[in-house]
Write a protein that holds these residues in place. Sequence first.
Motif, PDB file in Angstrom:
ATOM      1  N   LEU A   1      -3.502 -48.880 -37.639  1.00  0.00           N
ATOM      2  CA  LEU A   1      -3.447 -50.342 -37.655  1.00  0.00           C
ATOM      3  C   LEU A   1      -4.831 -50.946 -37.427  1.00  0.00           C
ATOM      4  CD1 LEU A   1      -0.121 -51.041 -35.765  1.00  0.00           C
ATOM      5  CD2 LEU A   1      -0.648 -51.652 -38.125  1.00  0.00           C
ATOM      6  N   SER A   2      -5.646 -50.294 -36.615  1.00  0.00           N
ATOM      7  CA  SER A   2      -7.019 -50.783 -36.410  1.00  0.00           C
ATOM      8  C   SER A   2      -7.804 -50.757 -37.717  1.00  0.00           C
ATOM      9  CB  SER A   2      -7.734 -49.939 -35.371  1.00  0.00           C
ATOM     10  OG  SER A   2      -7.119 -50.051 -34.125  1.00  0.00           O
ATOM     11  N   GLU A   3      -7.641 -49.677 -38.476  1.00  0.00           N
ATOM     12  CA  GLU A   3      -8.309 -49.587 -39.780  1.00  0.00           C
ATOM     13  C   GLU A   3      -7.798 -50.650 -40.737  1.00  0.00           C
ATOM     14  OE1 GLU A   3      -7.823 -45.645 -41.314  1.00  0.00           O
ATOM     15  OE2 GLU A   3      -8.944 -44.722 -39.666  1.00  0.00           O
ATOM     16  N   ILE A   4      -6.492 -50.880 -40.730  1.00  0.00           N
ATOM     17  CA  ILE A   4      -5.910 -51.889 -41.625  1.00  0.00           C
ATOM     18  C   ILE A   4      -6.459 -53.267 -41.295  1.00  0.00           C
ATOM     19  CG2 ILE A   4      -3.770 -53.088 -42.207  1.00  0.00           C
ATOM     20  CD1 ILE A   4      -2.358 -50.341 -41.894  1.00  0.00           C
TER      21      ILE A   4
ATOM     22  N   LYS B   1     -11.368 -63.360 -39.432  1.00  0.00           N
ATOM     23  CA  LYS B   1     -11.335 -63.301 -37.971  1.00  0.00           C
ATOM     24  C   LYS B   1     -11.370 -61.853 -37.522  1.00  0.00           C
ATOM     25  CE  LYS B   1      -8.976 -67.627 -37.294  1.00  0.00           C
ATOM     26  NZ  LYS B   1      -9.005 -68.042 -38.651  1.00  0.00           N
ATOM     27  N   MET B   2     -11.979 -61.615 -36.373  1.00  0.00           N
ATOM     28  CA  MET B   2     -12.049 -60.263 -35.848  1.00  0.00           C
ATOM     29  C   MET B   2     -10.783 -59.994 -35.024  1.00  0.00           C
ATOM     30  SD  MET B   2     -15.145 -58.425 -33.851  1.00  0.00           S
ATOM     31  CE  MET B   2     -14.694 -58.634 -32.153  1.00  0.00           C
ATOM     32  N   ILE B   3      -9.978 -59.051 -35.489  1.00  0.00           N
ATOM     33  CA  ILE B   3      -8.719 -58.722 -34.836  1.00  0.00           C
ATOM     34  C   ILE B   3      -8.792 -57.267 -34.398  1.00  0.00           C
ATOM     35  CG2 ILE B   3      -6.230 -58.541 -35.116  1.00  0.00           C
ATOM     36  CD1 ILE B   3      -6.533 -60.687 -37.347  1.00  0.00           C
ATOM     37  N   SER B   4      -8.569 -57.042 -33.096  1.00  0.00           N
ATOM     38  CA  SER B   4      -8.596 -55.690 -32.549  1.00  0.00           C
ATOM     39  C   SER B   4      -7.200 -55.332 -32.050  1.00  0.00           C
ATOM     40  CB  SER B   4      -9.558 -55.594 -31.374  1.00  0.00           C
ATOM     41  OG  SER B   4     -10.837 -55.990 -31.760  1.00  0.00           O
ATOM     42  N   VAL B   5      -6.785 -54.114 -32.317  1.00  0.00           N
ATOM     43  CA  VAL B   5      -5.519 -53.617 -31.794  1.00  0.00           C
ATOM     44  C   VAL B   5      -5.835 -52.982 -30.446  1.00  0.00           C
ATOM     45  CG1 VAL B   5      -3.567 -52.085 -32.201  1.00  0.00           C
ATOM     46  CG2 VAL B   5      -4.679 -53.194 -34.131  1.00  0.00           C
TER      47      VAL B   5
ATOM     48  N   ARG C   1       3.826 -52.128 -45.089  1.00  0.00           N
ATOM     49  CA  ARG C   1       3.746 -51.374 -46.344  1.00  0.00           C
ATOM     50  C   ARG C   1       2.456 -50.554 -46.399  1.00  0.00           C
ATOM     51  NH1 ARG C   1       1.088 -51.854 -50.820  1.00  0.00           N
ATOM     52  NH2 ARG C   1       0.277 -53.896 -50.285  1.00  0.00           N
ATOM     53  N   ILE C   2       1.338 -51.176 -46.047  1.00  0.00           N
ATOM     54  CA  ILE C   2       0.056 -50.466 -46.035  1.00  0.00           C
ATOM     55  C   ILE C   2       0.086 -49.339 -45.005  1.00  0.00           C
ATOM     56  CG2 ILE C   2      -2.412 -50.709 -45.599  1.00  0.00           C
ATOM     57  CD1 ILE C   2      -2.130 -53.641 -46.578  1.00  0.00           C
ATOM     58  N   LEU C   3       0.681 -49.619 -43.838  1.00  0.00           N
ATOM     59  CA  LEU C   3       0.811 -48.595 -42.805  1.00  0.00           C
ATOM     60  C   LEU C   3       1.672 -47.436 -43.292  1.00  0.00           C
ATOM     61  CD1 LEU C   3       0.228 -47.793 -39.837  1.00  0.00           C
ATOM     62  CD2 LEU C   3       2.362 -48.949 -39.243  1.00  0.00           C
ATOM     63  N   GLY C   4       2.723 -47.735 -44.028  1.00  0.00           N
ATOM     64  CA  GLY C   4       3.584 -46.689 -44.580  1.00  0.00           C
ATOM     65  C   GLY C   4       2.848 -45.781 -45.545  1.00  0.00           C
ATOM     66  N   LEU C   5       1.937 -46.347 -46.315  1.00  0.00           N
ATOM     67  CA  LEU C   5       1.140 -45.526 -47.224  1.00  0.00           C
ATOM     68  C   LEU C   5       0.208 -44.588 -46.457  1.00  0.00           C
ATOM     69  CD1 LEU C   5       0.216 -48.219 -49.917  1.00  0.00           C
ATOM     70  CD2 LEU C   5       1.905 -46.385 -50.109  1.00  0.00           C
ATOM     71  N   LYS C   6      -0.260 -45.045 -45.279  1.00  0.00           N
ATOM     72  CA  LYS C   6      -1.179 -44.226 -44.487  1.00  0.00           C
ATOM     73  C   LYS C   6      -0.465 -43.128 -43.700  1.00  0.00           C
ATOM     74  CE  LYS C   6      -5.048 -47.267 -43.620  1.00  0.00           C
ATOM     75  NZ  LYS C   6      -6.135 -46.340 -43.801  1.00  0.00           N
ATOM     76  N   VAL C   7       0.681 -43.461 -43.081  1.00  0.00           N
ATOM     77  CA  VAL C   7       1.348 -42.512 -42.188  1.00  0.00           C
ATOM     78  C   VAL C   7       2.600 -41.900 -42.808  1.00  0.00           C
ATOM     79  CG1 VAL C   7       0.481 -43.660 -40.128  1.00  0.00           C
ATOM     80  CG2 VAL C   7       2.743 -44.257 -40.999  1.00  0.00           C
ATOM     81  N   GLY C   8       2.792 -42.097 -44.087  1.00  0.00           N
ATOM     82  CA  GLY C   8       3.998 -41.612 -44.750  1.00  0.00           C
ATOM     83  C   GLY C   8       4.189 -40.110 -44.668  1.00  0.00           C
ATOM     84  N   LYS C   9       3.109 -39.351 -44.609  1.00  0.00           N
ATOM     85  CA  LYS C   9       3.212 -37.890 -44.529  1.00  0.00           C
ATOM     86  C   LYS C   9       3.483 -37.412 -43.101  1.00  0.00           C
ATOM     87  CE  LYS C   9       2.052 -37.299 -48.827  1.00  0.00           C
ATOM     88  NZ  LYS C   9       3.099 -37.260 -49.805  1.00  0.00           N
ATOM     89  N   GLN C  10       3.104 -38.225 -42.082  1.00  0.00           N
ATOM     90  CA  GLN C  10       3.289 -37.805 -40.699  1.00  0.00           C
ATOM     91  C   GLN C  10       4.610 -38.277 -40.099  1.00  0.00           C
ATOM     92  OE1 GLN C  10       0.199 -39.604 -41.250  1.00  0.00           O
ATOM     93  NE2 GLN C  10      -1.357 -38.051 -40.961  1.00  0.00           N
ATOM     94  N   LEU C  11       5.105 -39.439 -40.526  1.00  0.00           N
ATOM     95  CA  LEU C  11       6.325 -40.019 -39.961  1.00  0.00           C
ATOM     96  C   LEU C  11       7.398 -40.152 -41.029  1.00  0.00           C
ATOM     97  CD1 LEU C  11       4.835 -42.951 -37.848  1.00  0.00           C
ATOM     98  CD2 LEU C  11       5.598 -40.738 -37.030  1.00  0.00           C
ATOM     99  N   ARG C  12       8.619 -39.861 -40.640  1.00  0.00           N
ATOM    100  CA  ARG C  12       9.720 -40.005 -41.584  1.00  0.00           C
ATOM    101  C   ARG C  12      10.051 -41.481 -41.790  1.00  0.00           C
ATOM    102  NH1 ARG C  12      15.386 -37.280 -40.360  1.00  0.00           N
ATOM    103  NH2 ARG C  12      13.933 -35.964 -39.234  1.00  0.00           N
ATOM    104  N   ILE C  13      10.105 -42.239 -40.689  1.00  0.00           N
ATOM    105  CA  ILE C  13      10.423 -43.655 -40.751  1.00  0.00           C
ATOM    106  C   ILE C  13       9.239 -44.441 -40.187  1.00  0.00           C
ATOM    107  CG2 ILE C  13      11.939 -45.467 -39.875  1.00  0.00           C
ATOM    108  CD1 ILE C  13      14.121 -43.325 -39.666  1.00  0.00           C
ATOM    109  N   VAL C  14       8.778 -45.413 -40.945  1.00  0.00           N
ATOM    110  CA  VAL C  14       7.713 -46.293 -40.457  1.00  0.00           C
ATOM    111  C   VAL C  14       8.375 -47.331 -39.551  1.00  0.00           C
ATOM    112  CG1 VAL C  14       5.900 -47.908 -41.108  1.00  0.00           C
ATOM    113  CG2 VAL C  14       6.375 -45.939 -42.555  1.00  0.00           C
ATOM    114  N   PRO C  15       7.935 -47.451 -38.306  1.00  0.00           N
ATOM    115  CA  PRO C  15       8.611 -48.359 -37.375  1.00  0.00           C
ATOM    116  C   PRO C  15       8.431 -49.825 -37.746  1.00  0.00           C
ATOM    117  CG  PRO C  15       6.662 -47.425 -36.364  1.00  0.00           C
ATOM    118  CD  PRO C  15       6.832 -46.736 -37.679  1.00  0.00           C
ATOM    119  N   GLU C  16       9.400 -50.635 -37.321  1.00  0.00           N
ATOM    120  CA  GLU C  16       9.261 -52.085 -37.436  1.00  0.00           C
ATOM    121  C   GLU C  16       8.110 -52.507 -36.534  1.00  0.00           C
ATOM    122  OE1 GLU C  16      11.038 -54.379 -39.247  1.00  0.00           O
ATOM    123  OE2 GLU C  16      12.095 -52.711 -40.198  1.00  0.00           O
ATOM    124  N   LEU C  17       7.384 -53.529 -36.934  1.00  0.00           N
ATOM    125  CA  LEU C  17       6.217 -53.973 -36.178  1.00  0.00           C
ATOM    126  C   LEU C  17       6.483 -55.335 -35.546  1.00  0.00           C
ATOM    127  CD1 LEU C  17       3.444 -53.049 -38.760  1.00  0.00           C
ATOM    128  CD2 LEU C  17       4.154 -51.721 -36.780  1.00  0.00           C
ATOM    129  N   ALA C  18       6.212 -55.440 -34.259  1.00  0.00           N
ATOM    130  CA  ALA C  18       6.286 -56.711 -33.538  1.00  0.00           C
ATOM    131  C   ALA C  18       4.905 -56.968 -32.946  1.00  0.00           C
ATOM    132  CB  ALA C  18       7.340 -56.650 -32.451  1.00  0.00           C
TER     133      ALA C  18
END
Length: 111
Positions: A17-20, A32-36, A76-93
Motif C-alpha cells: 500500500l505504501s508503494e501504491i 499530496k504526500m500520503i504515508s501508510v 484492485r491495484i493491491l490485488g494485482l500486487k499480492v494476488g500470488k501471496q494471498l487467496r483473498i484480498v482483504p477489504e480496506l478501511a
Amino acid sequence: METTRQSKVSRLLLKDLSEIFQKESRNLFGGKMISVTTVRISPDLGLAKVYLSVFPSQDKEPTLKLIKMNTKNIRRILGLKVGKQLRIVPELAFFIDDSLDYIENIDNLLS
C-alpha cells in the motif's frame, strides 16, 4: 493478540500500500504526500484497517474522503500486487493517523 500470519500479512499490505500511494498519489490525490503508518488485519484476514498520515496536515478530511471514494481502485491495484501471496484480498478501511499531530501539540505545550 496478533498471530504470526496476521503480522506477516499486515507487513505485506503495509509495504504494497505504501508503494501504491507513492506511485498513484500524483494521479489520484493531487500530489499530496500520503504515508501508510499502520495496517491492522482481522483474524480472518478479511478486513484491513489502514492508518494514513497526510501531508500537508490541514487537508486531511478532503483527502480521506477522496481516498475512500477510490478504495475500489486501490484494492484492485493491491490485488494485482499480492494476488500470488494471498487467496483473498482483504477489504480496506482507511483512517487518519493523528499521532504526529498529537506529538507536535505536546511539544508545543512543553516549549
